[in-house]
Design a protein around this motif. Structure first.
Motif, mmCIF file in Angstrom:
data_model
loop_
_atom_site.group_PDB
_atom_site.id
_atom_site.type_symbol
_atom_site.label_atom_id
_atom_site.label_comp_id
_atom_site.label_asym_id
_atom_site.label_seq_id
_atom_site.Cartn_x
_atom_site.Cartn_y
_atom_site.Cartn_z
ATOM 1 N N ILE A 1 6.812 -11.543 -15.997
ATOM 2 C CA ILE A 1 5.462 -10.821 -16.022
ATOM 3 C C ILE A 1 5.146 -11.530 -14.275
ATOM 4 C CG2 ILE A 1 3.034 -11.062 -16.512
ATOM 5 C CD1 ILE A 1 3.903 -11.231 -19.380
ATOM 6 N N LEU A 2 4.761 -10.956 -13.533
ATOM 7 C CA LEU A 2 4.187 -11.257 -12.154
ATOM 8 C C LEU A 2 2.561 -10.861 -12.022
ATOM 9 C CD1 LEU A 2 5.340 -12.285 -9.610
ATOM 10 C CD2 LEU A 2 5.795 -10.223 -8.778
ATOM 11 N N HIS A 3 1.920 -11.778 -11.674
ATOM 12 C CA HIS A 3 0.470 -11.491 -11.127
ATOM 13 C C HIS A 3 0.519 -11.907 -10.042
ATOM 14 C CE1 HIS A 3 -0.928 -15.676 -11.875
ATOM 15 N NE2 HIS A 3 0.006 -15.635 -12.878
ATOM 16 N N ASP A 4 -0.783 -12.165 -9.215
ATOM 17 C CA ASP A 4 -1.099 -12.250 -7.954
ATOM 18 C C ASP A 4 -2.200 -13.195 -7.840
ATOM 19 O OD1 ASP A 4 -3.448 -10.960 -8.464
ATOM 20 O OD2 ASP A 4 -3.072 -9.416 -6.803
ATOM 21 N N ASN A 5 -2.899 -13.937 -8.941
ATOM 22 C CA ASN A 5 -3.500 -15.027 -9.084
ATOM 23 C C ASN A 5 -5.086 -14.456 -8.721
ATOM 24 O OD1 ASN A 5 -3.186 -17.207 -9.922
ATOM 25 N ND2 ASN A 5 -2.041 -18.245 -8.431
ATOM 26 N N SER A 6 -5.338 -13.117 -8.726
ATOM 27 C CA SER A 6 -6.590 -12.759 -8.569
ATOM 28 C C SER A 6 -7.027 -12.766 -10.140
ATOM 29 C CB SER A 6 -6.560 -11.290 -8.010
ATOM 30 O OG SER A 6 -5.987 -10.536 -8.994
ATOM 31 N N GLU B 1 0.644 -10.977 1.794
ATOM 32 C CA GLU B 1 1.856 -11.105 2.558
ATOM 33 C C GLU B 1 2.567 -9.803 2.614
ATOM 34 O OE1 GLU B 1 3.803 -14.299 0.712
ATOM 35 O OE2 GLU B 1 2.708 -15.736 1.916
ATOM 36 N N ARG B 2 3.621 -9.697 3.573
ATOM 37 C CA ARG B 2 4.736 -8.664 3.421
ATOM 38 C C ARG B 2 6.022 -8.627 2.857
ATOM 39 N NH1 ARG B 2 0.764 -5.444 4.744
ATOM 40 N NH2 ARG B 2 -0.274 -7.286 4.499
ATOM 41 N N ASP B 3 6.499 -10.049 2.923
ATOM 42 C CA ASP B 3 7.782 -10.420 2.484
ATOM 43 C C ASP B 3 7.847 -10.796 1.100
ATOM 44 O OD1 ASP B 3 10.538 -11.242 2.115
ATOM 45 O OD2 ASP B 3 10.764 -11.300 4.311
ATOM 46 N N GLU C 1 0.825 -4.714 -2.743
ATOM 47 C CA GLU C 1 1.953 -5.528 -3.283
ATOM 48 C C GLU C 1 2.942 -4.724 -4.069
ATOM 49 O OE1 GLU C 1 -1.307 -6.741 -3.430
ATOM 50 O OE2 GLU C 1 -0.927 -7.877 -1.690
ATOM 51 N N ALA C 2 2.502 -3.867 -4.859
ATOM 52 C CA ALA C 2 3.388 -3.257 -5.795
ATOM 53 C C ALA C 2 4.372 -2.416 -4.802
ATOM 54 C CB ALA C 2 2.554 -2.226 -6.715
ATOM 55 N N LEU D 1 0.389 4.320 -2.532
ATOM 56 C CA LEU D 1 1.801 3.650 -3.108
ATOM 57 C C LEU D 1 2.880 4.409 -2.668
ATOM 58 C CD1 LEU D 1 2.757 1.537 -4.933
ATOM 59 C CD2 LEU D 1 2.665 3.035 -6.803
ATOM 60 N N LEU D 2 3.031 5.409 -2.713
ATOM 61 C CA LEU D 2 4.091 6.539 -2.508
ATOM 62 C C LEU D 2 4.394 6.305 -1.071
ATOM 63 C CD1 LEU D 2 5.947 8.643 -3.808
ATOM 64 C CD2 LEU D 2 4.095 10.314 -3.148
ATOM 65 N N LYS D 3 3.430 6.326 -0.156
ATOM 66 C CA LYS D 3 3.488 6.184 1.157
ATOM 67 C C LYS D 3 4.227 4.880 1.756
ATOM 68 C CE LYS D 3 -0.078 6.620 3.944
ATOM 69 N NZ LYS D 3 -1.382 6.960 4.400
ATOM 70 N N ILE D 4 3.742 3.744 1.209
ATOM 71 C CA ILE D 4 4.316 2.408 1.456
ATOM 72 C C ILE D 4 5.710 2.353 0.924
ATOM 73 C CG2 ILE D 4 4.115 0.104 0.685
ATOM 74 C CD1 ILE D 4 1.072 0.598 0.238
ATOM 75 N N ALA D 5 6.114 2.642 -0.445
ATOM 76 C CA ALA D 5 7.486 2.363 -0.732
ATOM 77 C C ALA D 5 8.328 3.531 -0.686
ATOM 78 C CB ALA D 5 7.226 2.287 -2.370
ATOM 79 N N GLY D 6 7.793 4.894 -0.389
ATOM 80 C CA GLY D 6 8.963 5.829 -0.302
ATOM 81 C C GLY D 6 9.526 6.551 -1.597
#
Lengths: 372, 301, 318
Positions: free
Chosen positions: A163-168, A199-201, A225-226, A253-258
């Protein structure tokens, strides 16, 4: 200093005298600046469209509806001031806002001023547990979403979950909601941590997660981030399936990830008008596209639109703008079968009832397919 | 152990981008003793301009991906250099003779202005670079997957850094920049046009930041108007870590910061990653008060 | 001197009656201005008087706010009684943080304080010791009570906050002219000379850091009481930047300047609300322009003057 004060006073007098009662004023509180500005601007577009449409049809109770938009800056302090400002402008209801902690800062102020508030993106459970009479939300709560997510994970027959969250507030809430439920069902949580938003990386996070060897990764954060996670996961040639919470979906999302990286990505989300059969939803989509050139990208902006539809429908039905009568009506009698996101009604706490969440998956062509 | 080396390469990639951005901070600081807080936003603008040029001119279609990207990078560097010089003229030059902290506030104002201008022009939604320019393949080196794109980023940033280093060390202008950094007054007496030096610094620094922006766009695919703030703070940290004002220091600091972050994420916690990085920074400063490569400034007597 | 007194008197009277003419929103804006004024005045001691480049003041503000919030929600101690506790916690924290880094020069100190601020924020977000509530923060903080009177509405808070601002002004005004304040100014102008004249610079620097932090901690208590909910995002790097900019923009080292800075910094974005999403862009531009036209800040401190009585003897010899 003096000049400023005089100016401030003069402006206040101007504003207070401008308050005439020939319109019904409805406030919209949305993040127009700051990191969620894109969501906020779309909320404004949706609600403006609906208001213009309503006014073209003759308005409410013979009056025009006037929309007053205010920026909450995705920040509790700014939101408290925005709410305070809206109370001085004679609004009878406020739509919004997005972040849970941001909404929380405005709740007390609006409730004390007897202004009905319909939040559109704040899913934290505790917001409706305070017994506030005038607080409603058109989005479901985290526990509702948690249930759907747990059911979806169960069906996947996995043993080890990361499980990964982003602390929001929202992502942490959902992660905390799901974790014990999965453990109760005998699954092992091999990884539970938070990445840093913006972040990006994320390759360091992915490498660490990969080391824990999960069968499934449940990411409860947001779509930016997803998208990056999916893309970088693909680059690493890691094939673990990903499941996302309802903020992971956005057209972008589709645009970012392809489409290669996004294939097989599953997520739970309130139904989008694109996937609803009702005429209202189709009309709304067509009108939105005609005016702004694109389809709405985020379910939350559509939920803001539903908030507006709810309050205006309630006013039309009860023929009053009295907050107490409206609150009673919304709590007990209100039911809208043709909401832009499905059937809408509220329970005694002001939470939306009914199963709003659906479970979707991307196919290999980048299309979204509703899962049963 | 495999994870360790994987994290090392992860850290190296992000670190080389930090280093490129850090160079802009450190060069301006070296000459003007000014923390240019707007530098992070120049980096963002580089990323956005790169996207506009890429999509509107069809560079990669017309020239092929390799040449296309080189032309793109050069164009962005040129535009950013102009923007950097304009920024200096408008926001910093009037404050040359005033207290240093006043210029810092002007820099903060410039940062807010630039960030929100980008938002108003491009919209608040995050933008995506076309995905098909850099191949998504990964090299398999002893069980480590290293995406080709990351190797490219690494190579490009090292070339740029080496070029800058040689430029500063070997050319007349570079010598003038170093002289002005040590003592502006003395440099002026030696016949160096310090205003010109400052102009050069504001041309080179933003240009490098712009390249970093384009590389972030190409590598990660997604850019956002707020990203300069986070990258800028990290890069500034890197510059201080290496010793601000010192050009090799910025490179070392950037790469070190990237590696500290990656290893901190792996062995301690992802959520605490940034806190670990800042903690290490403070520890280093306690031991070496002017950063790793910073000159020890003797107290005046 | 007299003219100045009249101006200040007029402003005080104006501030005292302002809530009768303003609606709840503008009163609340003035409340926010008041809180920032307290914060900026406390930072002014560190940045303005001692010349220490502190860009992490929000950390101390956060420690004060969280101390008050935790003690109030866990043990039910009235929020106003917690003012000293907040001050103590923030001051102690500043002592621990500042001791090893206080000798850093200029910009190295700046990044060390930024780092400390970020570490605090990340610790709060990650629910350190399980008491900070993580990203949700702490909610349900009780309203302040003064003699059975609950301070609740904006104009009630107004008098509470601005009374505290008045106390702050009085305190820092006295401090400015004290031995301590003068020593700080000396240290800012020339550290080596100050050291040479027998001023223990490390002591004085630490002292002003701790005092400024403690005062910011009390502002944190007031903020917690005002909002009734606090979350880590209210104490991010941006908050430190705002406090810092208020001090420099208003006039570093000048109390009226810092007050004016608070009005501009908090007030202007509110006045620009009608520009919707362009408001922050205009604000950034305004910052640059103000700085360019008033490079020393808008109301820089006037040079110290001491009335020297010319005695009969001096006149004869002079």
């Amino acid at each position: 200093m003096k000049k400023f004060l005089f100016l401030a006073m003069a402006l206040c007098f101007l504003w207070s005298t401008a308050e005439a009662a020939d319109t019904i004023k409805i406030g919209l509180m949305a993040p127009l600046t700051g990191s969620y500005a894109s969501e906020g601007k779309e909320m404004k577009q949706v609600v403006e469209l609906l208001a213009a449409d309503l006014n073209a049809k003759g308005g409410l109770l013979g009056k025009k509806v006037e929309l007053i938009t205010d920026d909450d800056g995705s920040d509790a302090k700014t939101a408290a001031l925005a709410a305070q400002r809206l109370t001085t402008k004679g609004v009878m209801a406020v739509i919004g806002t997005y972040g849970s902690s941001v909404t929380e800062a405005s709740q007390g102020i609006l409730n004390e001023a007897k202004i009905i508030q319909i939040a559109n993106g704040s899913t934290a459970i505790r917001l409706s547990e305070k017994g506030l009479k005038y607080f409603y939300r058109s989005c479901p709560r985290d526990d509702e979403q948690g249930k759907v997510a747990v059911a979806a994970i169960e069906k996947m027959k996995v043993k080890k979950v990361a499980i990964l969250h982003d602390n929001s507030t929202y992502a942490k809430g959902l992660a905390d909601e799901v974790k014990p439920q999965l453990e109760k069902k005998g699954m092992k949580i091999v990884f539970f941590d938070a990445l840093t938003k913006g972040e990006r990386d994320y390759s360091a996070s992915l490498t660490k997660m990969k080391g824990a060897g999960p069968d499934l990764v449940f990411f409860t954060g947001y779509y930016e981030e997803a998208g990056l996670l999916l893309k970088q996961k693909k680059e690493m040639k890691w094939t673990v399936p990903f499941l996302g919470g309802d903020a992971t979906y956005n057209v972008d999302l589709l645009k970012i990830a392809g489409k290669d990286a996004v294939a097989g990505f599953a997520f739970v989300m309130p139904s989008l008008p694109q996937y609803l059969p009702s005429k209202q939803a189709k009309d709304f989509l067509a009108a939105f596209k005609k005016k702004y050139g694109t389809e709405p990208t985020s379910p939350y902006s559509v939920l803001a639109g539903d908030g507006f539809r709810v309050i205006t429908a309630a006013i039309a039905k009860t023929k009053t703008t009295d907050p107490d009568k409206l609150a009673d009506y919304l709590h007990t009698k209100f039911k809208d079968k043709d909401g832009l996101t499905g059937t809408i009604s509220f329970n005694a706490k002001g939470d939306r009832v009914g199963d709003v969440y659906r479970y979707y998956k991307f196919d290999s062509m980048g299309n979204i397919v509703l899962q049963k | 152990m495999e994870d360790f080396f994987q994290q090392l390469t992860n850290g190296l990639t992000i670190g080389s981008i930090y280093a490129l951005v850090a160079l802009g901070y450190t060069m301006v600081y070296g000459v003007l003793k000014l923390i240019n807080f707007a530098h992070g936003d120049l980096f963002t603008i580089g990323a956005y301009l790169g996207l506009t040029l890429l999509t509107s001119m069809g560079l990669s279609d017309r020239l092929g991906p390799f040449l296309g990207i080189i032309v793109l990078v050069l164009m962005v560097m040129g535009l950013l250099a102009i923007l950097g010089a304009l920024l200096d003229r408008a926001a910093y030059r009037p404050l040359r003779e005033s207290p240093r902290l006043s210029a810092v506030v002007s820099a903060l104002g410039a940062s807010i202005f630039l960030q929100n201008t980008v938002m108003l022009i491009y919209g608040a939604r995050s933008q995506a670079y076309p995905a098909d320019i850099i191949p998504m393949t990964a090299l398999d080196i002893f069980g480590l997957y290293i995406p080709v794109a990351r190797i490219l980023v690494l190579v490009v940033s090292f070339i740029l850094m080496a070029a800058l280093y040689l430029y500063i060390q070997k050319t007349r202008v570079g010598t003038a920049i170093r002289a002005a950094a040590i003592d502006q007054g003395a440099a002026r007496l030696m016949g160096i046009d310090v205003n010109r030096v400052i102009l050069y610094v504001f041309l080179i620094g933003p240009a490098l930041g712009g390249v970093a922006g384009v590389m972030v766009g190409l590598l990660y695919g997604q850019i956002q108007f707020t990203m300069g703030w986070a990258f800028g703070l990290k890069a500034f940290t890197a510059a201080i870590l290496g010793g601000i004002g010192n050009i090799p220091g910025a490179m070392v600091g950037g790469i070190l910061l990237g590696i500290i972050e990656a290893l901190g994420a792996q062995y301690i916690s992802i959520a605490w990653k940034d806190a670990i990085a800042f903690g290490v920074l403070i520890l280093i400063l306690i031991v070496r008060p002017t950063g790793l490569l910073g000159e020890r400034v003797a107290d005046k007597i | 001197m007299n003219k100045k007194l009249y101006i200040y008197g007029a402003i005080s009277v104006l501030l005292a009656v302002a809530p009768f003419f303003l609606n709840a929103y503008w009163v609340d804006v003035l409340n926010m201005i008041g809180i920032y004024a307290i914060l900026a005045l406390s930072l002014n001691l560190i940045v303005g008087h001692a010349g220490l480049f502190n860009l992490g003041h929000a950390a101390f503000y956060a420690v004060g706010a969280y101390t008050a919030a935790i003690l109030n929600t866990k043990f039910g101690i009235p929020i106003l009684w917690l003012l000293p506790a907040s001050a103590l916690a923030a001051g102690l924290f500043a002592l621990i943080i500042a001791r090893p880094i206080i000798h850093l020069r200029g910009d190295y100190l700046c990044i060390a304080t930024i780092g400390a601020g970020e570490i605090v924020r990340i610790a709060l977000i990650n629910d350190i010791f399980g008491i900070t509530g993580g990203p949700n923060g702490i909610f349900g903080i009780a309203r302040p009570v003064v003699f059975d009177f609950v301070i609740r509405r904006p104009h009630e808070f107004y008098y509470f906050i601005w009374l505290f601002v008045a106390v702050t002004i009085f305190f820092f005004r006295r401090l400015e002219n004290s031995r301590f304040g003068r020593a700080l100014n000396y240290l800012r102008e020339d550290e080596v000379a100050a050291e040479g004249s027998g001023i223990n610079t490390t002591h004085y620097k630490l002292g002003c850091f701790v005092l400024g932090a403690a005062w910011a901690g009390m502002a944190g208590d007031i903020f917690a009481a005002k909002m009734t909910i606090i979350a880590p995002e209210s104490f991010n790097f941006w908050e430190s930047v705002v406090m810092f900019a208020i001090v420099i923009l208003g006039g570093s080292g000048s109390i009226p300047g810092v007050l004016l800075g608070s009005f501009l910094f908090v007030g202007l974005p509110e006045m620009f609300r009608d520009f919707a999403d362009a408001r922050m862009m205009i604000f950034g531009l305004a910052m640059i322009i103000m700085m360019i036209f008033r490079t020393q800040g808008i109301l820089p401190p006037t040079p110290r003057t001491y009335p020297v009585e010319i005695t009969e003897k001096a006149r004869v010899h002079g």
